[in-house]
Design a protein around this motif. Structure first.
Motif, PDB file in Angstrom:
ATOM      1  N   LEU A 186     -45.564-116.351 -86.756  1.00 39.51           N
ATOM      2  CA  LEU A 186     -44.979-115.601 -87.871  1.00 39.51           C
ATOM      3  C   LEU A 186     -45.994-114.617 -88.416  1.00 39.51           C
ATOM      4  O   LEU A 186     -45.731-113.423 -88.559  1.00 39.51           O
ATOM      5  CB  LEU A 186     -44.537-116.583 -88.965  1.00 39.51           C
ATOM      6  CG  LEU A 186     -44.013-115.918 -90.232  1.00 39.51           C
ATOM      7  CD1 LEU A 186     -42.719-115.190 -89.948  1.00 39.51           C
ATOM      8  CD2 LEU A 186     -43.812-116.927 -91.339  1.00 39.51           C
ATOM      9  N   LEU A 187     -47.222-115.108 -88.632  1.00 38.89           N
ATOM     10  CA  LEU A 187     -48.251-114.251 -89.213  1.00 38.89           C
ATOM     11  C   LEU A 187     -48.541-113.061 -88.316  1.00 38.89           C
ATOM     12  O   LEU A 187     -48.621-111.923 -88.774  1.00 38.89           O
ATOM     13  CB  LEU A 187     -49.521-115.058 -89.421  1.00 38.89           C
ATOM     14  CG  LEU A 187     -49.633-115.707 -90.785  1.00 38.89           C
ATOM     15  CD1 LEU A 187     -50.897-116.525 -90.878  1.00 38.89           C
ATOM     16  CD2 LEU A 187     -49.615-114.620 -91.846  1.00 38.89           C
ATOM     17  N   TYR A 188     -48.692-113.349 -87.050  1.00 38.94           N
ATOM     18  CA  TYR A 188     -48.996-112.247 -86.142  1.00 38.94           C
ATOM     19  C   TYR A 188     -47.895-111.203 -86.224  1.00 38.94           C
ATOM     20  O   TYR A 188     -48.158-110.001 -86.288  1.00 38.94           O
ATOM     21  CB  TYR A 188     -49.149-112.783 -84.724  1.00 38.94           C
ATOM     22  CG  TYR A 188     -49.882-111.830 -83.813  1.00 38.94           C
ATOM     23  CD1 TYR A 188     -51.207-111.505 -84.060  1.00 38.94           C
ATOM     24  CD2 TYR A 188     -49.257-111.254 -82.719  1.00 38.94           C
ATOM     25  CE1 TYR A 188     -51.887-110.632 -83.240  1.00 38.94           C
ATOM     26  CE2 TYR A 188     -49.931-110.373 -81.893  1.00 38.94           C
ATOM     27  CZ  TYR A 188     -51.252-110.070 -82.164  1.00 38.94           C
ATOM     28  OH  TYR A 188     -51.919-109.200 -81.359  1.00 38.94           O
TER      29      TYR A 188
ATOM     30  N   GLY B 132     -40.914-117.202 -85.824  1.00 37.67           N
ATOM     31  CA  GLY B 132     -41.474-118.046 -86.872  1.00 37.67           C
ATOM     32  C   GLY B 132     -40.389-118.643 -87.748  1.00 37.67           C
ATOM     33  O   GLY B 132     -40.389-119.846 -88.037  1.00 37.67           O
ATOM     34  N   LEU B 133     -39.420-117.806 -88.138  1.00 38.48           N
ATOM     35  CA  LEU B 133     -38.334-118.328 -88.974  1.00 38.48           C
ATOM     36  C   LEU B 133     -37.428-119.222 -88.149  1.00 38.48           C
ATOM     37  O   LEU B 133     -36.925-120.237 -88.640  1.00 38.48           O
ATOM     38  CB  LEU B 133     -37.537-117.161 -89.562  1.00 38.48           C
ATOM     39  CG  LEU B 133     -38.316-116.326 -90.574  1.00 38.48           C
ATOM     40  CD1 LEU B 133     -37.496-115.131 -91.014  1.00 38.48           C
ATOM     41  CD2 LEU B 133     -38.692-117.188 -91.763  1.00 38.48           C
ATOM     42  N   GLY B 134     -37.266-118.838 -86.865  1.00 33.45           N
ATOM     43  CA  GLY B 134     -36.407-119.643 -85.990  1.00 33.45           C
ATOM     44  C   GLY B 134     -36.899-121.071 -85.912  1.00 33.45           C
ATOM     45  O   GLY B 134     -36.098-122.008 -85.827  1.00 33.45           O
ATOM     46  N   PHE B 135     -38.216-121.253 -85.988  1.00 31.65           N
ATOM     47  CA  PHE B 135     -38.749-122.618 -85.964  1.00 31.65           C
ATOM     48  C   PHE B 135     -38.239-123.401 -87.163  1.00 31.65           C
ATOM     49  O   PHE B 135     -37.681-124.479 -87.028  1.00 31.65           O
ATOM     50  CB  PHE B 135     -40.274-122.570 -85.972  1.00 31.65           C
ATOM     51  CG  PHE B 135     -40.916-123.908 -86.065  1.00 31.65           C
ATOM     52  CD1 PHE B 135     -41.155-124.658 -84.926  1.00 31.65           C
ATOM     53  CD2 PHE B 135     -41.268-124.440 -87.289  1.00 31.65           C
ATOM     54  CE1 PHE B 135     -41.740-125.901 -85.010  1.00 31.65           C
ATOM     55  CE2 PHE B 135     -41.852-125.689 -87.378  1.00 31.65           C
ATOM     56  CZ  PHE B 135     -42.084-126.422 -86.229  1.00 31.65           C
ATOM     57  N   LYS B 136     -38.377-122.800 -88.331  1.00 29.35           N
ATOM     58  CA  LYS B 136     -37.937-123.520 -89.539  1.00 29.35           C
ATOM     59  C   LYS B 136     -36.436-123.774 -89.481  1.00 29.35           C
ATOM     60  O   LYS B 136     -35.939-124.821 -89.892  1.00 29.35           O
ATOM     61  CB  LYS B 136     -38.267-122.712 -90.798  1.00 29.35           C
ATOM     62  CG  LYS B 136     -39.684-122.895 -91.250  1.00 29.35           C
ATOM     63  CD  LYS B 136     -39.822-124.119 -92.121  1.00 29.35           C
ATOM     64  CE  LYS B 136     -41.273-124.565 -92.195  1.00 29.35           C
ATOM     65  NZ  LYS B 136     -41.603-125.598 -91.190  1.00 29.35           N
ATOM     66  N   ALA B 137     -35.692-122.789 -88.933  1.00 28.04           N
ATOM     67  CA  ALA B 137     -34.239-122.948 -88.882  1.00 28.04           C
ATOM     68  C   ALA B 137     -33.837-123.818 -87.701  1.00 28.04           C
ATOM     69  O   ALA B 137     -32.652-124.042 -87.474  1.00 28.04           O
ATOM     70  CB  ALA B 137     -33.586-121.581 -88.756  1.00 28.04           C
TER      71      ALA B 137
END
Lengths: 104, 647, 177, 485, 550
Positions: free
Chosen positions: E187-189, E250-255
């Protein structure tokens, strides 16, 4: 200024390579602490490109972001190591290759 | 008084309803009396109608109609039309019916389901009347199906006997095959004629109607339709190849056999052909088919009749063969003659069946002629009447059968598409008829008794309620022939053809004309054959004390065996249709349905299940491989996005 | 220029060593070196304050913490025999290479050669200086203030977390009643 | 509030009360609810059809889900009215019939029956596609619980199949519904119908949308290859439940064919007619053949109704007015015949404890009345003239013959097969010697009245079908566009 | 200073909750076990209630102003230097979050006691996590998104490992933590790349930054539009594309989108039931809120970045399929719910995808509604597990133990049945309307295949949910014992969830609000050429856009 003619892309390439190294590290190491160190490596790579961008854009945003990244990293380290210690208490081993009581 | 036509069929219907609902309370004679009374009343009404018809313009009168169902152009209504043809059938049905009702009161007196029996009987008469009176094909079809139902119920009347219920089922199903064909014929007719009405505006049987139909391309199916109609008739009138049900139908009570399976219902086919002869006359091909099938049926049935030992079976097959002759007549264009034979046959065959019934009654249910013999002394009236009946059917001169059959032979020879060969075969049929009839008489009445002791002790003449109808019918079967004694022309006695005159247009006038000598020849030939074979059989069997001509060994011989086994039609059909049909059905169920159709559904489910197991391998619980999966995902996503980014 | 290349080389080398050598302690030490290099690059990029923070926070605090835990759990080199996922390493390297390739390509193609904005070498409110950082951080037009506050919550959570997870005899006390 | 809303609410509330009431009272409450609904539904028949055939006074339109323009929109034309009355009638029969229910299951039994009635009426009366979908799917649940809790553990697999099968179908339908809803910016049947008249969806699109609906209804009916859920489900259901399932719920399929395929997409229906009629004909023969070999009367009737419903579908798609009127009439007829048959079977099963053909027989003299009723219903389902079975079938075949002679001819042979399996079954079940000596009790009291009513209906519809046809024919003419073939 | 105050009151909800969290910690210091628990829980509930009230005024702000930019006329509420906002969407989600938190706190009380776990920290962490998610729901700037995400995640790491005596719990914590950190690295990258790309783009377009930052979603949109027809449009710059993609990862991981979902089942299974309930709902809400906002810029340049759309299409399909298929074989209820939550993420992604095409709010509203419905039913289902669990032994999750539940504990069986029907999307439940809404939007966005496939795939879902109902109603119980022991608040929570699910399903008008505008179908047209030049001029910049001409 000697560094003046270092192109932006060089910094970016360097950070890209560092980042990838970190990624690979996460995948190949089995000791969670080392894995976590590799994550730190990734974060630092990110910071590098942030700062580089900021410098070349003449914008403070880059450095700001990287400061937050550091803070977050610190927090994660504290929690992460805490978790590792907790699991070490339950069985004297934290090798991730043995933590798969849940699967399927 | 224009409701009168409706009253005729409604009387038996009322009888049916009363008997069906409260018949049990009416008690033993009550139910029967009611039913019989209804029939006599109907007979009376029919007579009145007859008068009205004669008076009516165009010799046809119509009842008020009751619209049954309709949707835009389609409109079907219950409507009765009476012309002479109908009137004739009315008289036969109600008259003979009434007699047989009366007879049944005696015959069924020991039956516990007495009222149900008469209910069914009335129901049958109702549908039969509807069949002959309806002014359109659908109404006729209703009657057509209805009589099928009634015969199903009556054949299976003794429902404990599996053989009886089987026979009933068989009759209904075989009839249904004909009905299906009939239905298709109806659809075709509606498609081209746009109506089901026989007469009136654009009626099927009117010139105008046929012309419009030809306008709608009826020409293409002008042969198909009659053939389909004929198939329907085959089902009802037990013609080849649908004749197999009639013999089994003898499982029913004998009066039923007499009424339904000899006098009335089975002749519905002939009636149908005569009614629609306009359509048939348009299709020579169909006509020849009818003739051939009729002739074949007559031959086969007669030959089978030669070898039967069950008295009712003999009569059943003789009925089939007689019907065959009627169709032969139709096929050769002599519809009037066919109806004439229907009439005479109704009388003498009913007589014979009732007679056999009284014999069986006396024998306590025994039907096998080998166990009879010498009953002449015990049952004089029965004997006498049946003797007359047999004389009539075997075509002994001056009795009804002689005249009608002679006409048929004549037409087979000289009628439309008639020829010597046909005539020869027809003659052969009458020869065989004479033979097996007299064989039956001899085996039953002459010689000495071959039954058991208490049967002999139990023998007695039937009550008056049964013998009276016998008498009446005997009289009829003697004199009904003089309605059209054409044969006498040969010996130059020219009496009027009352019958043909009476029917008039309703049975396409086409009496074959041949020169005097040939006619004389033909008559003489048939007389000779009839008399000859009758005497032959009679004396032979009188001598054969055990009632058998052939020795065991001879009985093994192919021809006898073939005839005795009814040419193996039942077995053939079993092999050809029933068994494969059952196999097919079982296959459809066990394999096609449970494995095929359902298997697909189940398979889809199982497939997903196994897929699930397969995929779950990747869910192996190791952090690092989870991370690897993520990396793979990342790489894929980035690559696609870079490669596919526009510009 | 040369300076950059040297530092970059060292950084890469140490990074690789972190991954390659089996012993956690050594990896940690290599990581320290690597972090130093990055701090150096920050200097090259005029991010003085940041490089200082880098050295203090990362090298000073975080890595020490790492080493502490490693020692505490005295983790040696895990023996190869335990490696359950044989195919893991090659696949990882493969994926890594592809990723690296893609990223490098992307950044080279995406970053055009642009001139550095000129600015005083060492000034009081250049971007990199503490003052500059502070000014931007609290500038109400800028979005940085809010996340800064939220970060405090984050650290608070971290504290609670380490307490909850690492304190030995917690449950007993909780359940006295 | 329209009377329809009442018709939906009354049985639903009755179900609720049943759930809460003490064990003893359940049957009485259920009967009351069902009877009330039936009487109310009869009132519908007085409705005055408006221009597009719907009874003005029956229509109610109130917001339900404004964000998606989904309304609680109900209204009936004569077809749906007939279906509703049929449903109410069958429910009364199924509930009033004094079947013995295993202890402790009364609540579930009556509750599900009432809920099923409510949802069915809802489905028949909804004029909003989503509302229709809701009821269409909701009616699965009571059936499912009914069959599940009476069919026992072995039935669960079959039930799962039943549920999933139907849901797949209806979800395909849902995608069609969503498309229409978005395209016309409304889920109201009437709006969409008008919209489609203004700009008919021709070509592939219309065809696909129509087929989307068709799949759902083919499963529900069920049409030939989609039937494999049906026999097992019938076998699992308590017989009274089957009365409703086969008598009314199956009609939801044919009704849907009529309302959503034929009327909405005349062109597409015409295109798809050969396919649908083909399937129908195969189903007619196939069902008949398979039925002949069944060893269990319930399954036999199940397969036979595949055959009978085949006739209806064939008629609906034949595109000739007589056939369509016949088909609509036949929906009612089949409902009554098969419903009555299952009531009879229920009584027999209760008496003898089995419906295995092998272990039945000799009922004719032991339960005369029951056997007579059974005979009449059997003949009705064989399609004998003057019973209700005949007219519909005749009109369907006649009409279909005008457009699809070959298909109609094949289907006509069905009259032979139906006679084969029904009479064979009847002979083995009713005639012959008694198999067992246990004393049987004949019809009496309530059951006598209920079945008597059915018999009356059989003949009334057989002799005076005109009364209904006159009501139906204007609606049936809606499909006139297909007439000019 | 004043603007900061405005911002503060504009963004009251998360702040209230943070403060409440700290108070709880303080109260917890005077720990006197049981008495404390009630009071603490009470405090939490009060705090949450206050936060909820704080959200209410924003509810009627036309939802997603600031995201549906351009397109909606309502101005964006910009707080904290355009870093945060507060609108109908975030308000609805914040309310949902408060509700979830309250429910979880309610159900967890006795659970913690049985497991002898401290509740002070637990409650505090729950509250902090909630606040983090709230920050995500109303973040306009990537930095806030990132920080909020970390607050949420770190809290969840701890909560996952909260049952310190259970190996499973710790194991799930480790997995969650390592993979989470890994993902946030990506996500950060991504953020870094986007930052750079946007900055460069802005410079090329000759814009200069006075407020906001290069990571601000509105700014990103501006720059995208400005450079749209220049030689080097931002939309196709590799930096930007890769950046956005990595953010998606990155968001897909959380979702928990496939293929970044792998942690979910293990973590849900290992974590304590209330925590699992909490994270299943809250993490999804946060992640999808962020996705909804930060993918919006693509809406205006869709033709230039169609691939991202294809990628999302593929991920959505894969997620629906895999989630449902893998759920079938599960015998552990928590694990099954985990996979089913993956599947639901797939449905939600369909809505997100639709929102990139549809001009009005239907798609976004549908996502919001579905998140609400989903949270209710999922939390309810977990609450049933808590309700039935015995103290001492392990949680009541083995599906075989549900056999014949209808006889042993009818109430629980009925409640769970309603929730399962809702999860399966059977009509008259919130789940059904949610799906209907989502797929309606999808059809509107002309995602016919995705919608059709999704609907058919959801049948698989029906299969395994119903299987559980079969267990409870048609199977004979293994033992006659009535499993209910804990009951108490958890019971009420479960029943409340079931009731709300039904209520939402039968009378949804209240939440779903007024009919949406009529002119909606069809993809949003690309902005006319010529516009950019004006934009560069900056005069036409919308009110509050952080731009100024050079």
């Amino acid at each position: 200024m000697s560094m003046a003619d270092v192109p932006l892309s060089w910094y970016l390439i360097l950070s890209a390579l560092l980042f990838t190294t970190g990624v690979v590290g996460v995948l190949v190491k089995r000791n969670p602490i080392v894995i976590f160190m590799c994550v730190e490596l990734m974060l630092n790579a990110v910071n590098l490109s942030l700062v580089a961008f900021g410098r070349y854009l003449g914008d403070a945003g880059g450095q700001m972001l990287s400061i937050f990244v550091m803070a977050v990293a610190a927090a994660e380290v504290a929690v992460g190591l805490g978790i590792l210690i907790a699991i070490f208490r339950l069985r004297d081993n934290i090798n991730v290759d043995e933590t798969n009581t849940m699967r399927g | 008084m224009e409701l009168l036509p409706w009253i005729v069929p409604l009387l038996p219907l009322v009888g049916f309803l009363i008997n069906a609902l409260i018949g049990v309370r009416l008690g033993k004679p009550g139910a029967g009396l009611l039913a019989t009374a209804m029939l006599w009343a109907a007979f009376a009404c029919s007579l009145v109608l007859l008068g009205q018809v004669q008076a009516a313009p165009g010799k046809r009168l119509f009842s008020p109609e009751f619209v049954w169902f309709n949707a835009d152009t389609l409109s079907v209504s219950f409507k009765l039309s009476i012309d002479t043809l109908t009137a004739l059938m009315l008289l036969i049905i109600t008259g003979v019916g009434a007699l047989i009702h009366g007879y049944s009161m005696g015959y069924m007196s020991h039956e516990k389901n007495y009222s149900r029996y008469f209910a069914y009987l009335n129901l049958f008469v109702f549908f039969m009347l509807l069949l002959v009176m309806s002014s359109n094909l659908v109404g006729m079809f209703v009657g057509w199906e209805g009589v099928g139902l009634a015969s199903y119920l009556l054949i299976g009347f003794w429902q404990e006997k599996k053989s009886a219920t089987d026979a009933g089922k068989k009759a209904f199903i075989v009839n249904r095959i004909g009905d299906a064909a009939l239905l298709i014929a109806l659809f075709l007719i509606f498609r081209h004629f746009g109506t089901f009405e026989f007469y009136g505006e654009k009626g099927i049987l009117t010139k105008a109607g046929i012309d419009t139909a030809l306008g709608n391309g009826y020409g293409l199916v002008s042969t198909t339709v009659p053939i389909l109609l004929f198939i329907g008739a085959c089902g009802k009138s037990a013609q080849l190849p649908l004749h197999v049900w009639l013999a089994d139908a003898m499982e029913g009570p004998t009066p039923v056999s007499a009424l339904i399976h000899a006098a009335t219902m089975v002749t519905a086919g002939v009636y149908l052909l005569c009614r629609t002869h306009e359509l048939f006359l348009m299709a020579p091909g169909a006509m020849t088919l009818v003739a051939i099938v009729g002739l074949l049926t007559a031959l086969v049935a007669a030959s089978i009749g030669l070898a039967q030992n069950d008295i009712k079976k003999v009569l059943a097959y003789s009925t089939v063969s007689q019907l065959g002759l009627m169709f032969l007549a139709c096929g050769s264009g002599a519809f009037g003659v066919a109806m004439f034979h229907v009439t005479t046959h109704a009388f003498f065959k009913a007589l014979l069946f009732l007679g056999s019934g009284s014999v069986i009654h006396a024998m306590g249910g025994e039907q096998d002629m080998r166990k009879m013999g010498g009953l002449a002394k015990k049952l004089p009236i029965t004997y006498a009447t049946m003797f007359i009946g047999t004389l009539a059917i075997s075509g002994i001169p001056l009795l009804s059968g002689f005249f009608s059959k002679d006409e048929i032979l004549l037409n087979a020879f000289a009628g439309q598409a008639g020829n010597a060969f046909q005539w020869g075969l027809a003659l052969l049929v009458s020869a065989m008829t004479a033979f097996y009839m007299w064989r039956m008489m001899a085996k039953t009445f002459s010689g000495e008794f071959r039954g058991t002791e208490e049967q002999e002790h139990h023998l007695h003449e039937s009550p008056i309620s049964m013998t009276a109808p016998l008498g009446i019918l005997a009289v009829l079967s003697v004199f009904s022939g003089y309605l059209n004694p054409a044969a006498l022309k040969a010996v130059a006695v020219d009496l009027p053809d009352t019958f043909g005159h009476f029917l008039g247009e309703n049975a396409g006038e086409s009496i074959a004309e041949v020169n005097h000598n040939t006619e004389l020849m033909l008559v003489l030939a048939s007389v000779a054959v009839a008399v000859g074979f009758s005497l032959f059989a009679w004396r032979k069997y009188k001598k054969a004390t055990n009632g058998e001509l052939l020795t065991e060994k001879q009985r093994q011989s192919g021809w006898y065996e073939l005839a005795y086994q009814k040419w193996g039609f039942d077995e053939l059909y079993n092999e050809l249709f029933v068994r494969p049909g059952k196999q097919l059905a079982t296959w459809l169920w066990r394999v096609a349905d449970l494995r095929g159709v359902d298997g697909l559904v189940q398979g889809a489910g199982n497939m997903i299940g196994s897929l699930s197991n397969l995929l779950s391998r990747f869910q192996n619980g190791y952090v690092r491989s989870y991370a690897l999966t993520m990396l793979v995902g990342v790489v894929l996503v980035i690559l696609t996005s870079l490669l596919g980014r526009g510009r | 220029m040369i300076l950059f290349l040297i530092i970059a080389a060292i950084a890469l080398a140490t990074a690789l060593l972190v991954v390659l050598n089996p012993n956690p302690v050594r990896s940690a030490l290599f990581l320290v070196v690597n972090l130093f290099c990055i701090a150096g690059l920050y200097l090259l990029l005029n991010a003085y304050f940041l490089s200082a923070v880098q050295v203090i926070v990362y090298t000073g605090a975080i890595m020490v913490l790492f080493l502490f835990v490693i020692m505490l759990l005295n983790l040696g080199t895990p023996d190869r025999s335990l490696n359950k996922l044989k195919a893991q390493a090659p696949l990882a390297v493969l994926g890594g290479l592809i990723l690296a390739g893609t990223l490098v390509w992307a950044v080279t193609k995406g970053a055009p050669p642009i001139a550095l904005p000129t600015e005083p070498m060492v000034g009081l409110d250049t971007l990199g200086s503490p003052q500059g950082i502070g000014k931007t951080l609290y500038d109400p037009k800028k979005p940085w203030l809010f996340p800064f506050e939220v970060t405090s919550i984050l650290l608070l959570i971290a504290v609670i977390g380490s307490v909850v997870l690492a304190r030995r005899s917690y449950g007993e006390e909780a359940s006295k009643s | 509030m329209s009377i329809l809303t009442l018709l939906i609410l009354v049985p639903a509330l009755a179900a609720l009360i049943v759930a809460l009431a003490p064990q003893g009272a359940t049957r009485r409450i259920a009967c009351l609810g069902a009877l009330l609904t039936f009487i109310a539904s009869a009132l519908l028949l007085r409705g005055m059809p408006g221009p597009d055939g719907f009874f003005e006074d029956s229509i109610q339109r109130s917001d339900w889900l404004p964000a998606l323009r989904i309304q609680f929109h109900v209204g009936v034309d004569i077809v749906s009215t007939l279906m509703i009355v049929l449903t109410a009638l069958l429910s009364v029969a199924a509930i009033v019939m004094p079947f013995k229910i295993s202890a402790g299951k009364e609540k579930l039994y009556f509750g599900s029956l009432l809920l099923l009635e409510a949802t069915l009426i809802g489905a028949f009366s909804s004029l909003n596609l989503v509302l229709f979908y809701v009821f269409f799917e909701a009616c699965l649940i009571p059936v499912w619980f009914l069959a599940g809790s009476f069919g026992g553990e072995k039935a669960t697999k079959a039930l799962m199949k039943f549920f999933l099968y139907t849901v797949i179908g209806s979800l395909v339908m849902l995608s069609s519904i969503l498309w229409l809803g978005f395209h016309f910016q409304s889920f109201s049947y009437i709006d969409i119908q008008h919209g489609l008249v203004k700009e008919p969806l021709l070509g592939q699109l219309g065809l696909w949308l129509m087929l989307g609906f068709a799949v759902a209804f083919a499963v529900k009916t069920p049409l030939f290859p989609f039937h494999s859920w049906q026999p097992e489900t019938y076998a699992a259901c308590p017989t009274a439940g089957v009365v409703l399932v086969s008598g009314a719920m199956a009609k939801l399929g044919t009704y849907g064919f009529w309302r959503f395929c034929i009327v909405l997409f005349p062109e597409a229906s015409k295109q798809a007619a050969p396919l649908m009629i083909g399937l129908a004909v195969v189903g007619i023969l196939y069902g008949a053949f398979v039925a002949a070999m069944q060893r269990d009367v319930k399954r036999l009737i199940a397969y036979s109704s595949i055959s009978h419903l085949g006739y209806i579908v064939m008629g609906l798609f034949s595109g000739s007015t007589p056939a369509i009127s016949g088909a609509i009439l036949q929906m009612v007829n089949h409902g009554i015949t098969v419903g009555g048959l299952f009531l009879v079977l229920g009584l027999i099963e209760e008496q003898t404890g089995t419906l295995k053909i092998r272990s039945l027989g000799g009922l004719w003299d032991r339960v005369p009345l029951l056997s007579r009723v059974f005979l009449i219903l059997t003949l009705a389902s064989v399609g004998l003239p003057l019973t209700n079975g005949f007219v519909g079938e005749f009109m369907i075949l006649l009409g279909t013959f005008q457009n699809f002679p070959a298909a109609a001819t094949l289907a006509t042979t069905g009259v032979i097969w139906s006679a084969v399996y029904m009479l064979w079954m009847f002979q083995r079940v009713v005639y012959g010697p008694a198999r067992s000596e246990q004393p049987l009790t004949d019809l009496k009291g309530t059951s006598q009245w209920v079945l008597g009513f059915f018999v009356v209906l059989v003949f009334a519809l057989g002799i005076f079908p005109k009364t209904f046809l006159d009501l139906i024919s204007p609606i049936a003419a809606l499909a006139a566009p297909m007439e000019n073939k | 200073m004043s603007e900061i105050l405005e911002s503060l009151q504009g963004l009251l909800a998360p702040l209230v909750i943070m403060v409440c969290g700290m108070l709880v910690l303080l109260l917890d210091l005077r720990r006197s076990a049981f008495a404390a628990r009630k009071s603490l829980a009470l405090a939490c509930h009060i705090g949450l209630a206050l936060a909820a009230i704080a959200c209410l005024p924003a509810l009627n702000v036309a939802s997603l102003a600031g995201v549906k930019f351009p397109g909606s006329d309502t101005p964006v509420t910009q707080l904290f230097g355009a870093g945060m906002t507060m609108d109908g969407f975030s308000a609805l989600l914040d309310l949902t979050l408060c509700l979830v938190a309250a429910l979880v706190i309610g159900m967890s009380g006795r659970y913690l006691e049985d497991k002898r776990l401290a509740f002070g920290e637990f409650y505090a962490l729950i509250l902090f996590a909630t606040s983090g998610a709230m920050v995500m729901t109303s973040a306009l700037d990537l930095i806030n998104l990132f920080v909020g995400l970390e607050v949420l995640s770190v809290a969840l790491y701890i909560l996952a490992g909260y049952a310190r005596r259970e190996l499973r719990s710790e194991e799930s914590a480790v997995k969650y933590f390592l993979l989470g950190a890994f993902a946030s690295g990506f996500l950060l990258y991504g953020i870094a790349l986007v930052y750079g790309a946007v900055g460069l783009g802005a410079q090329r377009a000759g814009m200069q930054l006075v407020g906001g930052s290069y990571t601000n979603v509105m700014l990103i949109t501006e720059v995208l539009r400005a450079t749209m027809h220049t030689a080097t449009p931002l939309a196709t710059s590799p930096l930007f594309v890769v950046g956005i993609t990595l953010i998606l990862v990155g968001l897909g991981f959380k979702a928990s989108l496939v293929p970044f979902h792998t942690y979910a089942p293990d973590v849900y299974e290992g974590a304590p039931a209330p925590v699992a309930a909490f994270m299943s709902a809250v993490a999804k809400i946060g992640a999808f809120a962020a996705l909804a906002r930060f993918l919006q810029p693509l809406a205006i340049v869709e033709l230039q970045t169609p691939t991202i759309r294809h990628i999302i299409w593929g991920i959505a399909l894969a997620t629906m399929l895999l989630g449902n298929i893998l759920a079938i074989r599960q015998v552990n209820l928590k694990r099954m719910l985990a996979f089913s939550s993956v599947a639901h993420a797939g449905y939600l992604l369909v809505g997100i995808l639709a929102s990139l095409t549809l001009r009005n709010n239907i798609a976004i509203d549908s996502v919001g509604f579905y998140l609400l419905a989903y949270s209710l039913m999922n939390v309810g289902a977990f609450a049933v597990i808590v309700w039935l669990g015995h103290s001492g032994e392990e949680e009541f999750t083995d599906i075989r133990r549900f056999a014949g539940l209808s006889k042993r504990n009818p109430a629980a069986a009925a409640t769970l049945t309603i929730l399962l029907f809702s999860l399966a999307g059977i009509p008259l439940t919130a789940g059904f309307l949610g799906k209907l809404y989502l797929f309606y939007a999808a059809v509107g966005a002309q995602l016919y295949w995705l919608a059709g496939l999704g609907l058919v795939i959801s049948v698989i879902g029906v299969a395994y949910y119903l299987n559980l109902v079969v267990q409870m109603y048609f199977r004979e119980p293994l033992d006659e014992s009535n499993p209910e022991v804990r009951g108490g608040v958890a019971k009420n929570v479960a029943i409340l969830c079931a009731i709300l699910t039904l209520a939402l399903g039968v009378l949804p008008s209240g939440i779903l609000g007024p009919p949406s505008p009529r002119e909606i179908d069809g993809p949003a047209p690309i902005v006319q050429p010529g516009l950019p030049s004006e934009r560069v001029g900056g005069g036409a910049a919308p009110p509050g856009a952080p731009m100024m001409p050079r």
